[in-house]
Design an enzyme around this catalytic site. Structure first.
Site, PDB file in Angstrom:
ATOM      1  N   ALA A   1      33.124  41.155  50.566  1.00  0.00           N
ATOM      2  CA  ALA A   1      32.917  40.130  49.541  1.00  0.00           C
ATOM      3  C   ALA A   1      34.134  39.226  49.478  1.00  0.00           C
ATOM      4  O   ALA A   1      35.279  39.696  49.513  1.00  0.00           O
ATOM      5  CB  ALA A   1      32.694  40.788  48.184  1.00  0.00           C
TER       6      ALA A   1
ATOM      7  N   GLY B   1      39.388  39.489  47.852  1.00  0.00           N
ATOM      8  CA  GLY B   1      38.339  40.005  48.745  1.00  0.00           C
ATOM      9  C   GLY B   1      38.237  41.507  48.603  1.00  0.00           C
ATOM     10  O   GLY B   1      39.125  42.153  48.051  1.00  0.00           O
ATOM     11  N   LYS B   2      37.148  42.075  49.029  1.00  0.00           N
ATOM     12  CA  LYS B   2      37.000  43.535  49.041  1.00  0.00           C
ATOM     13  C   LYS B   2      35.823  43.888  49.925  1.00  0.00           C
ATOM     14  O   LYS B   2      34.877  43.119  50.041  1.00  0.00           O
ATOM     15  CB  LYS B   2      36.734  44.059  47.623  1.00  0.00           C
ATOM     16  N   GLY B   3      35.896  45.034  50.545  1.00  0.00           N
ATOM     17  CA  GLY B   3      34.780  45.435  51.388  1.00  0.00           C
ATOM     18  C   GLY B   3      34.766  46.920  51.618  1.00  0.00           C
ATOM     19  O   GLY B   3      35.636  47.645  51.135  1.00  0.00           O
TER      20      GLY B   3
END
Ligand code: NAD
Length: 425
Positions: free
Chosen positions: A69, A114-116
């Site tokens: 994301a 961001g992150k994932g």
């Protein structure tokens, strides 16, 4: 971080994205920000979903789902962890990406959020399978990440070795060594000295400032730390070295307690020897829930999310809470602490030493110049004090909670950047 957490860092009554949006609204209410900008910030810029096929050791193929994301990059490349956990889902990634936007902004680091992650239980994978998953993931993510675009880092279920495989796979495809594509790498391939200790160290530095603010002498201060892992052990040792009395620490199996203060260097942390804390020969042992309700000056929840809830908030006797973990306080508990007058120093500032030294790592990588540990720790302290002072200024001027003050600092910076860049076309 190689975390053993069994639950993701989520609010119990809210999803991560709901919490992130609520915080945005609360901060926006204090600022004169264009409603269009707030509306943009309620949503991620993009969310990417990938299918990652991996060959298992027995020759069969397993297909995993991964997400990345991107919330906001107005101030710089997206930055945020990559977690391997069965609970990873799109909404959680979006919420955590939003938190990263605020965390980077409150620290004034030129990164966005961001992150994932991959929906997988890393305990079900052999080392070879984890390596194949990571290399294939790097290949799938390649179009949406990069040293100037989005820089992942370790998170739950991933560690420096995972980042090393990721960096190697990415570099092989690019045809050149790209250390700046991820942070949290081993120092031999561009990782920064002091990165591992940094989130705990920042919790310690911030707690020192909080004590000064409330006119408390570290030598007369008692501290309880839930979770003696990377964050908890480093925070506890920092405060112990400062002269505070760390009376209780815990791991997933329970807590040890010594009213005269533990020697935190004598207790091995989770990474050093799992299970060592609850097995340590201390005068008393306690359940984890009992540690939280001890009558101490400072409570540092540094294990998992959602441990301070509507259920136990009224029983908390600590005078001050400093959040070491991400999201340890639910919104119901937050409200109760506000009513009871217990200050809560928010995670986005307190444990931000991790992302700050990640930024230092990225600077070292793109400049091809390594910093000494002394320089890292010195610059970390400077950045933490700068961020603390910015938060404190809002806290004092606006008469808000410490959490709201931190979000106000962050939103102001993000909104100002949106205003300056404008909307194109
Ligand atoms: P870690 O795995 O090194 O340590 C976690 C500790 O918590 C261990 O002692 C473990 O036994 C204990 N624990 C696990 N489940 C528990 C439970 N249910 N009750 C009580 N204790 C429990 O993890 P870490 O890297 O120290 O991360 C801790 C928290 O800090 C997480 O919320 C993480 O997201 C956050 N955080 C970590 C970093 C980082 O870079 N390491 C940075 C910022 C925030």
């Amino acid at each position: 971080m190689a975390s053993t957490q069994s639950t993701p860092d989520l609010e119990e009554e809210e999803t991560a994205v709901e919490t992130a949006r609520r915080q945005l609204e609360r901060a926006a209410a204090h600022l004169d920000v264009d409603e269009g900008v707030i509306e943009r910030l309620r949503h991620p810029k993009s969310v990417h979903r990938f299918t990652v096929p991996v060959e298992r050791d027995d020759g069969t193929m397993e297909v995993y789902t991964a997400y990345r994301a991107h919330h906001d990059n107005v101030r710089g490349p997206y930055k945020g962890g990559l977690r391997y956990h069965p609970g990873v889902n799109e909404e959680e990634c979006v919420g955590l990406a939003m938190w990263m936007t605020w965390k980077c902004a409150v620290m004034d680091i030129p990164f966005g959020g961001g992150k994932g992650g991959v929906v997988v239980d890393p305990k079900d994978l052999s080392g070879d399978e984890k390596e194949r998953l990571t290399r294939r993931l790097a290949q799938e993510l390649r179009p949406v990440i990069g040293p100037m675009n989005d820089i992942p880092a370790p998170d739950m279920g991933t560690d420096p070795q995972t980042m090393a495989w990721f960096m190697d796979a990415y570099s092989m495809q690019e045809g050149e060594t790209c250390p700046g594509v991820v942070t949290g790498k081993p120092p031999s391939i561009g990782g920064s000295y002091g990165r591992e200790e940094a989130p705990g160290r920042s919790v310690g530095i911030v707690t020192e400032q909080v004590l000064e603010h409330y006119d408390m002498d570290p030598a007369d201060t008692t501290v309880a730390v839930q979770g003696f892992g990377s964050v908890g052990a480093n925070a506890a040792r920092y405060l112990d070295d400062l002269g505070a009395s760390v009376v209780a620490v815990s791991d997933v199996d329970g807590a040890i307690y010594d009213p005269d203060g533990l020697d935190t260097n004598d207790v091995e942390g989770h990474d050093e020897r799992p299970g060592m804390v609850s097995g340590y020969d201390a005068p008393e042992t306690l359940a984890n829930e009992e540690l939280l309700t001890l009558d101490v000056d400072v409570l540092i929840p540094a294990a998992i999310g959602n441990v301070l809830t509507g259920e136990n908030a009224r029983d908390i006797q600590a005078d001050i809470i400093v959040e070491g973990a991400n999201g340890p306080t639910t919104s119901t508990a937050d409200q109760i602490f506000e009513e009871k007058g217990i200050p809560v120093i928010p995670d986005i500032l307190a444990n931000a030493g991790g992302v700050t030294v990640s930024y230092f790592e990225w600077l070292q990588d793109i400049n091809r110049r390594k910093w000494t540990l002394e320089r890292v720790n010195e610059e970390l302290e400077t950045e933490m004090l700068r961020a603390w002072n910015a938060m404190k200024a809002e806290y004092e001027v606006r008469d808000v909670t410490w959490r709201d003050a931190a979000y106000i600092v962050a939103l102001k910076r993000v909104a100002e950047a949106h205003g300056a860049r404008g909307l194109w076309p």
